[in-house]
Design an enzyme around this catalytic site. Structure first.
Site: not given
Length: 289
Positions: A80-81, A102, A178, A211
């Site tokens: 991720d990223h 990213d 995030h 989230s």
């Protein structure tokens, strides 16, 4: 069943559900997530940020591979990223089946250049590539990073970026951040921008920073074209909250088998909530036809 992201999300896109992507930073979280998705027969993406990858090392990836090869549930292992080309290469060498690069905070031309380089390398190993245009915001309490505020994805630019780079999945910036939102932040997804993006592009779309958004907004995003949703803070916060409660109530506990089970159950509860919200329950059967 271990597979790459392109193959996993092709089915999700065709059948209009989203696959949950859980950030896995420990073996306890891995076991909790896999236990629940096996029960629910939900496809799953096991992912980690570069910082998590550097912390847990290659052995955690091997544990993920072990879990994936011993279930009929489709599993992707994803970086991720990814922050640099070198990090991405290490992730591929470790056995990840999907990577994200990213470079969204760089100028467009530089973003394209590094993303295209990653695509060329990853595709040689049958590893899929995710990238983004526009930038996810940050609440200031997440290792995934982001900007103060959101730079929204421009639909026409998204189409051009995909054509210029050859990526397999695309992360949209439509109003998420995030981390867990503080009380003074009121997140709202721009479904209108998502609709414009789906009219311009054909590859599966990804939502980061899910989230704390309202369930009805997330459900709407799935119905309007999101095929993967990242979840990190939601499972970690409940896991460690319960773990702290256990330790506070039992200060003499020292064995992991005493300390972690209750926190793992809380993690499982949230995993089930997300799978049902994303409509991924029972969808493992779609991959064996």
């Amino acid at each position: 069943m271990l597979m790459n992201m392109a193959d996993l999300l092709k089915v999700a896109k065709e059948n209009k559900f989203a696959v949950p992507a859980f950030n896995i930073g420990s073996d306890q979280l891995l076991k909790a997530v896999m236990k629940k998705v096996n029960e629910l027969q939900s496809p799953v993406i096991l992912e980690m940020s570069p910082d998590e990858f550097r912390f847990v090392g290659y052995s955690q990836i091997q544990a993920m591979i072990y879990e994936a090869t011993r279930t009929n549930v489709p599993v992707v292992i994803h970086l991720d990223h990814g922050d640099t080309y070198e990090t991405v290469v290490k992730a591929i060498q470790a056995g990840m089946t999907s990577v994200m690069i990213d470079a969204s905070r760089l100028p467009y031309e530089e973003n394209v250049a590094i993303t295209k380089k990653v695509v060329e390398t990853a595709h040689l190993a049958n590893v899929s590539v995710e990238s983004e245009l526009g930038t996810i915001g940050t609440t200031g309490n997440s290792i995934e990073g982001g900007t103060q505020g959101v730079i929204y994805t421009v639909p026409a630019e998204a189409k051009q970026f995909i054509e210029d780079t050859g990526i397999d999945t695309f992360a949209v910036a439509i109003g998420t951040a995030h981390g867990i939102y503080p009380s003074n932040m009121k997140p709202k997804l721009r479904i209108d921008i998502l609709d414009q993006i789906t009219e311009e592009v054909t590859i599966p779309l990804v939502l980061h920073g899910g989230s704390s958004n309202k369930d009805e907004e997330i459900a709407a995003a799935v119905k309007h074209g999101i095929s993967k949703i990242n979840i990190s803070s939601d499972i970690k916060s409940v896991f460690y909250k319960k773990t702290r409660e256990v330790l506070n109530a039992n200060p003499d506990y020292r064995e992991p088998l005493e300390i972690y089970p209750e926190g793992m159950k809380e993690c499982e509860r949230v995993v089930e909530e997300k799978c049902r919200l994303f409509d991924s329950v029972g969808k493992a059967s779609l991959y064996t036809k």
